[in-house]
Design a protein around this motif. Sequence first.
Motif, PDB file in Angstrom:
ATOM      1  N   ARG A  40     -79.649 -30.369 -69.966  1.00  0.00           N
ATOM      2  CA  ARG A  40     -79.450 -30.242 -68.520  1.00  0.00           C
ATOM      3  C   ARG A  40     -79.837 -28.841 -68.036  1.00  0.00           C
ATOM      4  O   ARG A  40     -80.464 -28.692 -66.978  1.00  0.00           O
ATOM      5  CB  ARG A  40     -77.986 -30.533 -68.175  1.00  0.00           C
ATOM      6  N   ILE A  41     -79.457 -27.843 -68.809  1.00  0.00           N
ATOM      7  CA  ILE A  41     -79.836 -26.475 -68.447  1.00  0.00           C
ATOM      8  C   ILE A  41     -81.344 -26.306 -68.513  1.00  0.00           C
ATOM      9  O   ILE A  41     -81.955 -25.660 -67.641  1.00  0.00           O
ATOM     10  CB  ILE A  41     -79.134 -25.466 -69.373  1.00  0.00           C
ATOM     11  N   LEU A  42     -81.958 -26.893 -69.519  1.00  0.00           N
ATOM     12  CA  LEU A  42     -83.412 -26.790 -69.659  1.00  0.00           C
ATOM     13  C   LEU A  42     -84.122 -27.438 -68.475  1.00  0.00           C
ATOM     14  O   LEU A  42     -85.124 -26.900 -67.974  1.00  0.00           O
ATOM     15  CB  LEU A  42     -83.857 -27.446 -70.969  1.00  0.00           C
ATOM     16  N   ARG A  43     -83.623 -28.584 -68.018  1.00  0.00           N
ATOM     17  CA  ARG A  43     -84.249 -29.250 -66.869  1.00  0.00           C
ATOM     18  C   ARG A  43     -84.103 -28.409 -65.605  1.00  0.00           C
ATOM     19  O   ARG A  43     -85.029 -28.329 -64.784  1.00  0.00           O
ATOM     20  CB  ARG A  43     -83.627 -30.637 -66.661  1.00  0.00           C
ATOM     21  N   LEU A  44     -82.949 -27.758 -65.441  1.00  0.00           N
ATOM     22  CA  LEU A  44     -82.762 -26.902 -64.271  1.00  0.00           C
ATOM     23  C   LEU A  44     -83.740 -25.735 -64.283  1.00  0.00           C
ATOM     24  O   LEU A  44     -84.311 -25.372 -63.241  1.00  0.00           O
ATOM     25  CB  LEU A  44     -81.322 -26.389 -64.229  1.00  0.00           C
ATOM     26  N   ILE A  45     -83.934 -25.137 -65.458  1.00  0.00           N
ATOM     27  CA  ILE A  45     -84.875 -24.018 -65.566  1.00  0.00           C
ATOM     28  C   ILE A  45     -86.298 -24.493 -65.283  1.00  0.00           C
ATOM     29  O   ILE A  45     -87.073 -23.811 -64.587  1.00  0.00           O
ATOM     30  CB  ILE A  45     -84.774 -23.372 -66.955  1.00  0.00           C
ATOM     31  N   GLN A  46     -86.655 -25.670 -65.782  1.00  0.00           N
ATOM     32  CA  GLN A  46     -87.986 -26.215 -65.520  1.00  0.00           C
ATOM     33  C   GLN A  46     -88.198 -26.463 -64.026  1.00  0.00           C
ATOM     34  O   GLN A  46     -89.271 -26.182 -63.476  1.00  0.00           O
ATOM     35  CB  GLN A  46     -88.176 -27.506 -66.316  1.00  0.00           C
ATOM     36  N   LYS A  47     -87.180 -26.993 -63.355  1.00  0.00           N
ATOM     37  CA  LYS A  47     -87.283 -27.216 -61.907  1.00  0.00           C
ATOM     38  C   LYS A  47     -87.437 -25.896 -61.167  1.00  0.00           C
ATOM     39  O   LYS A  47     -88.186 -25.792 -60.194  1.00  0.00           O
ATOM     40  CB  LYS A  47     -86.046 -27.961 -61.405  1.00  0.00           C
ATOM     41  N   TRP A  48     -86.710 -24.893 -61.629  1.00  0.00           N
ATOM     42  CA  TRP A  48     -86.776 -23.581 -60.988  1.00  0.00           C
ATOM     43  C   TRP A  48     -88.187 -23.003 -61.114  1.00  0.00           C
ATOM     44  O   TRP A  48     -88.735 -22.451 -60.162  1.00  0.00           O
ATOM     45  CB  TRP A  48     -85.762 -22.636 -61.639  1.00  0.00           C
ATOM     46  N   LEU A  49     -88.766 -23.145 -62.305  1.00  0.00           N
ATOM     47  CA  LEU A  49     -90.104 -22.607 -62.531  1.00  0.00           C
ATOM     48  C   LEU A  49     -91.153 -23.319 -61.680  1.00  0.00           C
ATOM     49  O   LEU A  49     -92.128 -22.710 -61.242  1.00  0.00           O
ATOM     50  CB  LEU A  49     -90.471 -22.733 -64.008  1.00  0.00           C
ATOM     51  N   LYS A  50     -90.947 -24.602 -61.440  1.00  0.00           N
ATOM     52  CA  LYS A  50     -91.943 -25.394 -60.713  1.00  0.00           C
ATOM     53  C   LYS A  50     -91.574 -25.573 -59.250  1.00  0.00           C
ATOM     54  O   LYS A  50     -92.124 -26.444 -58.568  1.00  0.00           O
ATOM     55  CB  LYS A  50     -92.093 -26.762 -61.394  1.00  0.00           C
ATOM     56  N   ALA A  51     -90.643 -24.755 -58.762  1.00  0.00           N
ATOM     57  CA  ALA A  51     -90.198 -24.906 -57.372  1.00  0.00           C
ATOM     58  C   ALA A  51     -91.315 -24.636 -56.386  1.00  0.00           C
ATOM     59  O   ALA A  51     -91.311 -25.145 -55.272  1.00  0.00           O
ATOM     60  CB  ALA A  51     -89.019 -23.971 -57.096  1.00  0.00           C
ATOM     61  N   GLY A  52     -92.293 -23.818 -56.758  1.00  0.00           N
ATOM     62  CA  GLY A  52     -93.418 -23.511 -55.888  1.00  0.00           C
ATOM     63  C   GLY A  52     -93.103 -22.421 -54.888  1.00  0.00           C
ATOM     64  O   GLY A  52     -91.992 -21.884 -54.844  1.00  0.00           O
ATOM     65  N   VAL A  53     -94.086 -22.111 -54.050  1.00  0.00           N
ATOM     66  CA  VAL A  53     -93.926 -21.076 -53.024  1.00  0.00           C
ATOM     67  C   VAL A  53     -94.395 -21.626 -51.692  1.00  0.00           C
ATOM     68  O   VAL A  53     -95.225 -22.544 -51.622  1.00  0.00           O
ATOM     69  CB  VAL A  53     -94.745 -19.810 -53.372  1.00  0.00           C
ATOM     70  N   SER A  54     -93.850 -21.069 -50.623  1.00  0.00           N
ATOM     71  CA  SER A  54     -94.228 -21.476 -49.276  1.00  0.00           C
ATOM     72  C   SER A  54     -95.025 -20.352 -48.635  1.00  0.00           C
ATOM     73  O   SER A  54     -94.505 -19.243 -48.452  1.00  0.00           O
ATOM     74  CB  SER A  54     -92.978 -21.790 -48.440  1.00  0.00           C
ATOM     75  N   GLU A  55     -96.283 -20.630 -48.305  1.00  0.00           N
ATOM     76  CA  GLU A  55     -97.165 -19.657 -47.675  1.00  0.00           C
ATOM     77  C   GLU A  55     -97.681 -20.216 -46.358  1.00  0.00           C
ATOM     78  O   GLU A  55     -98.366 -21.238 -46.334  1.00  0.00           O
ATOM     79  CB  GLU A  55     -98.342 -19.305 -48.597  1.00  0.00           C
ATOM     80  N   GLU A  56     -97.318 -19.538 -45.249  1.00  0.00           N
ATOM     81  CA  GLU A  56     -97.728 -19.951 -43.898  1.00  0.00           C
ATOM     82  C   GLU A  56     -97.363 -21.406 -43.625  1.00  0.00           C
ATOM     83  O   GLU A  56     -98.150 -22.177 -43.055  1.00  0.00           O
ATOM     84  CB  GLU A  56     -99.235 -19.737 -43.718  1.00  0.00           C
TER      85      GLU A  56
END
Length: 296
Positions: A40-56
């Motif tokens: 479960r912790i590993l999945r949370l970290i993976q989601k965090w890494l792939k959260a992406g960024v918002s530009e304009e």
Amino acid sequence: MGLRRKKVNWILDLDVRGFFDNVSHEWLEKFVEHRIADRRILRLIQKWLKAGVSEEGEWKETKMGTPQGAVVSPLLANIYLHYVFDLWVNQWRRKWAQGDMIVVRYADDAVLGFEHRKDADAFLEQLRERMRKFGLELHPEITRLIEFGRFAASDRERRGEGHPATFDFLGFTHSCAKSRNGGFQVLRQTMRKRLRNKLQAVKAELRERLHHSVPEVGRWLNAVVRGHYAYYAVPNNQAATQAFRNQVLCLWHRALQRRSQKSVTTWRRTYLLAKRWLPSTRVHHPWPEQRLCVNT
């Protein structure tokens, strides 16, 4: 019985180019899985890494790097460099180093000391290869090898070269100097850029607090100066810490004068306020050999 002091004649000042933007997700997930078994912790970290960024207003997927400004980024960075750098350096030191070698790392910024130039050159060449394997690159301009230590000044003078170069690390500029009895010592002084940036931040905050009461501003400035001393008030850095206090006093004086067109704040009053609210300059930390006993 105290530890033998390490012999350092060369300093390797390292900087990883764009580290937080170039961390490999694949390698990072492997390193984290090696330390954490909870899926479960590993999945949370993976989601965090792939959260992406918002530009304009547009969302973009992130395939490399760690989230900018996220509280988890320094933790993940240290895990990544523990496997990529720390463990490998310790093995290299035991296997290849012919002389003394010390290592100090903070996040992606590291400083290494070598007794022999050939060890430093060999280490730097192999480290570049090591970094490339994990998608990282040493900054070609910031990363540098400099002559430093007890004999650096005399050796360079004998060769007709200038004073040993300085290096910046953890907010301090480190340089070769002599103690009062003529012995060698490392002089640590506040980095000018850090000092300038902090004063600019204080100036901007004083504008925001322009019409706050004097005691309220005084308490805030007291916390600012005490916090500065808590980090920078090391031996032989009194001039820089006193300069910081003096500049804060000047900024406060100007802010008080701007509170009203009719108000005339004299320096006498400002000095009385400083005596009441701003702590005096003094050394807060002992000498490193009195405080630390580091087995490297």
